[in-house]
Design an enzyme around this catalytic site. Structure first.
Site, PDB file in Angstrom:
ATOM      1  N   TYR A  59       0.833  -1.202   0.000  1.00  0.00           N
ATOM      2  CA  TYR A  59       0.000   0.000   0.000  1.00  0.00           C
ATOM      3  C   TYR A  59       0.869   1.253   0.000  1.00  0.00           C
ATOM      4  O   TYR A  59       1.814   1.387   0.789  1.00  0.00           O
ATOM      5  CB  TYR A  59      -0.917   0.001   1.230  1.00  0.00           C
ATOM      6  CG  TYR A  59      -1.711   1.279   1.389  1.00  0.00           C
ATOM      7  CD1 TYR A  59      -2.743   1.589   0.516  1.00  0.00           C
ATOM      8  CD2 TYR A  59      -1.410   2.196   2.408  1.00  0.00           C
ATOM      9  CE1 TYR A  59      -3.465   2.759   0.657  1.00  0.00           C
ATOM     10  CE2 TYR A  59      -2.125   3.370   2.550  1.00  0.00           C
ATOM     11  CZ  TYR A  59      -3.151   3.648   1.675  1.00  0.00           C
ATOM     12  OH  TYR A  59      -3.865   4.808   1.806  1.00  0.00           O
ATOM     13  N   HIS A  87      -3.872  16.015  -2.620  1.00  0.00           N
ATOM     14  CA  HIS A  87      -5.327  15.921  -2.404  1.00  0.00           C
ATOM     15  C   HIS A  87      -5.711  16.133  -0.951  1.00  0.00           C
ATOM     16  O   HIS A  87      -6.886  16.350  -0.628  1.00  0.00           O
ATOM     17  CB  HIS A  87      -5.845  14.567  -2.900  1.00  0.00           C
ATOM     18  CG  HIS A  87      -5.532  13.410  -2.005  1.00  0.00           C
ATOM     19  ND1 HIS A  87      -4.289  12.821  -1.952  1.00  0.00           N
ATOM     20  CD2 HIS A  87      -6.310  12.727  -1.119  1.00  0.00           C
ATOM     21  CE1 HIS A  87      -4.310  11.825  -1.088  1.00  0.00           C
ATOM     22  NE2 HIS A  87      -5.517  11.750  -0.564  1.00  0.00           N
ATOM     23  N   ASN A 411     -14.808   8.301   3.100  1.00  0.00           N
ATOM     24  CA  ASN A 411     -13.810   7.715   2.217  1.00  0.00           C
ATOM     25  C   ASN A 411     -14.362   6.485   1.497  1.00  0.00           C
ATOM     26  O   ASN A 411     -13.740   5.428   1.456  1.00  0.00           O
ATOM     27  CB  ASN A 411     -12.549   7.378   3.027  1.00  0.00           C
ATOM     28  CG  ASN A 411     -11.320   7.150   2.167  1.00  0.00           C
ATOM     29  OD1 ASN A 411     -10.656   6.149   2.327  1.00  0.00           O
ATOM     30  ND2 ASN A 411     -11.020   8.075   1.278  1.00  0.00           N
ATOM     31  N   ASN A 414     -14.384   3.102   3.067  1.00  0.00           N
ATOM     32  CA  ASN A 414     -13.109   2.518   3.487  1.00  0.00           C
ATOM     33  C   ASN A 414     -12.909   2.831   4.965  1.00  0.00           C
ATOM     34  O   ASN A 414     -12.611   1.933   5.767  1.00  0.00           O
ATOM     35  CB  ASN A 414     -11.973   3.098   2.646  1.00  0.00           C
ATOM     36  CG  ASN A 414     -10.598   2.732   3.181  1.00  0.00           C
ATOM     37  OD1 ASN A 414     -10.336   1.580   3.472  1.00  0.00           O
ATOM     38  ND2 ASN A 414      -9.720   3.719   3.292  1.00  0.00           N
ATOM     39  N   GLN A 415     -13.103   4.087   5.335  1.00  0.00           N
ATOM     40  CA  GLN A 415     -13.094   4.489   6.740  1.00  0.00           C
ATOM     41  C   GLN A 415     -14.549   4.493   7.223  1.00  0.00           C
ATOM     42  O   GLN A 415     -15.170   5.536   7.382  1.00  0.00           O
ATOM     43  CB  GLN A 415     -12.451   5.867   6.890  1.00  0.00           C
ATOM     44  CG  GLN A 415     -10.996   5.901   6.447  1.00  0.00           C
ATOM     45  CD  GLN A 415     -10.360   7.259   6.630  1.00  0.00           C
ATOM     46  OE1 GLN A 415     -10.766   8.062   7.476  1.00  0.00           O
ATOM     47  NE2 GLN A 415      -9.325   7.540   5.842  1.00  0.00           N
TER      48      GLN A 415
END
Length: 498
Positions: A59, A87, A411, A414-415
């Site tokens: 990752y 970002h 997210n 994802n979170q």
């Protein structure tokens, strides 16, 4: 004893402490010695080998970030740095206090120095060099959910260290590139792993919680001393701190606080003019302050664990040929601890306000004039200060709602659970300052009480505290603005200047 550089320097190869974070607000020697250099180099070499292995997914090295992990990242390592940071430039609000920002970067430096993040050695040495100056990245307060670390705040810190965005030097906000040049620092050159490791930790949350804890602990001890001074000035009976009584209560924090209070009240003699039982703000103070002590010990443990732990993802273990993808950047422990700290602050602040209210009320202060005014009507004594303490307590109460229970998915899920530890920690930091002012307000009231007819304390340590307050603050006679006097009183009792 003379203080030497070795007494005050921070060695990134040794455990990090809260007192070291407190010192980070000023120029500080930070050492990355041979042990640190060796383990950082081993971690970095392992990362380089992974970059050359097309068969092993890692990752952030070869992927997009967050919910976009399933997509390839940029092929250039330098471009992958920009891919990480650009970002995340979405923070808003006022800049973080400079002591929080610098403490956060000291926490980050320590974590990276453990060698499990695979960063370039110059990242650790560059951070160490920054601490020898007053350079401080300008970091917006709002934007972190504390789940994948403090991504947005730390991205601003990383960009400032690269010479982008803004920073402070000697307390003056200016373009980061200019601040670096003036400070004699070189912009950090980062690749994708370096950039991700800088942002992928809960360092802002940990730092703010630690600084808040230090402040609340100092106010807690000050409030114990001020309660004793209140007892002595009023001539109350100190039987409520009897060792047998407190021991029978069964709580270790109360036993500790009871011991403090008995020491402070040693030699005190009751006047005999008070009722058999005092109001709870006096009589139950060992139990309240003791419960706070027990809670603060829990926060002590969480902060110590955070300062001694590595917060990042993934972590690299070269000896085991292991890349561990997981959640060591999830700030739930500090979120709970900072929420507890806020609740403690609310209870302590309420106690200080109630004790001042008792002290200014002639119906309960053994006949002292209303508002402790030297000439009631012609003067108003502590009336403005007492009003302000009511506002302080209301502000604390309004902000005590636990942030750690407010999880919102983000997210692209994802979170899907987040701790909001950053909000908990920064809120606790803010409230700690209000508690400090409440302690200063009570201390000012006790100084004034003796001026308008309260008795001189009979316990030697209580008398010493009163004398320190009297030496620092003139009586309120005639009236004057008291905002600075409250701050001076806070320095005496909270900072221990007596």
């Amino acid at each position: 004893m003379t203080t030497t550089a070795s007494d005050t320097a921070v060695d990134l190869g040794s455990p990090l402490t809260v007192p070291q974070l407190l010192r980070a607000s000023a120029p500080l020697e930070v050492i990355a010695g041979a042990v640190v250099e060796d383990r950082v180099a081993r971690g970095r070499a392992y990362v380089r080998s992974l970059l050359a292995d097309d068969e092993r997914p890692v990752y952030g090295l070869k992927t997009g970030f967050g919910a976009l992990v399933g997509y390839a990242g940029r092929s250039s390592e330098a471009d992958q740095c920009d891919n990480t940071l650009a970002h995340l430039g979405a923070g808003k609000g006022p800049d973080l206090p400079l002591d929080v920002a610098r403490a956060a970067l000291l926490v980050r430096a320590w974590s990276l120095a453990q060698g499990l993040s695979g960063v370039s050695s110059h990242v650790v040495s560059g951070l160490a060099a920054m601490f020898a100056t007053t350079f401080t990245p300008a970091i917006p307060r709002y934007g972190s959910v504390g789940a994948s670390g403090d991504l947005i705040p730390l991205a601003y810190a990383a960009q400032a260290l690269r010479g982008r965005g803004h920073a402070y030097l000697d307390g003056v906000r200016r373009p980061a590139s200019e601040a670096l040049t003036t400070a004699g620092l070189s912009p950090l050159e980062l690749d994708g792993r370096d950039a991700l490791a800088l942002v992928n930790g809960t360092s802002v949350t940990t730092a703010a919680t630690a600084l808040a804890l230090s402040s609340v602990r100092a106010s807690h001890r000050a409030l114990s001393d001020l309660t004793c001074l209140l007892v002595d000035v009023l001539g109350a009976d100190a039987g409520f701190v009897d060792a047998r009584l407190i021991s029978a209560f069964g709580h270790t924090g109360a036993v500790t606080v009871g011991s403090w209070m008995r020491s402070m009240l040693s030699g005190a003699s009751p006047s005999g003019s008070r009722a058999l039982q005092e109001p709870y703000s006096i009589r139950c103070s060992p139990q309240l302050l003791g419960a706070a002590e027990d809670a603060l010990r829990y926060v002590d443990g969480v902060v110590a664990a955070d300062l001694g732990g590595v917060s990042d993802n993934p972590l690299f273990f070269p000896g085991d040929d292991l890349v561990a993808h997981g959640g060591n950047f999830f700030g739930q422990p500090a979120a709970y601890a900072a929420d507890v700290l806020a609740m403690v602050t609310a209870s302590l602040g309420n106690l200080a306000e109630r004790q001042l209210d008792l002290l200014v009320d002639p119906a309960r202060n053994t006949g002292l004039p209303p508002m402790l005014a030297a000439g009631p009507g012609q003067q108003h004594g502590l009336q403005g200060v007492q009003l302000a303490t009511t506002a302080f307590v209301a502000e604390i109460r309004r902000n005590v709602l636990p942030a750690s229970t407010q999880s919102l998915p983000t997210n692209l899920h994802n979170q899907d659970v987040v701790p909001f530890g950053t909000q908990s920690a920064l809120r606790a930091y803010d409230l700690a300052d209000l508690l400090r002012l409440l302690c200063g307000s009570l201390a000012l009231g006790l100084r004034q009480a003796v001026h308008v007819g309260g008795r001189r304390p009979t316990a030697p340590r209580c008398a010493a505290l009163l004398d320190a307050l009297a030496a620092a603050i003139e009586p309120v006679d005639p009236d004057r603005p008291l905002d600075e006097d409250v701050r001076v009183a806070a320095r005496v009792v909270v900072d221990g200047e007596w």
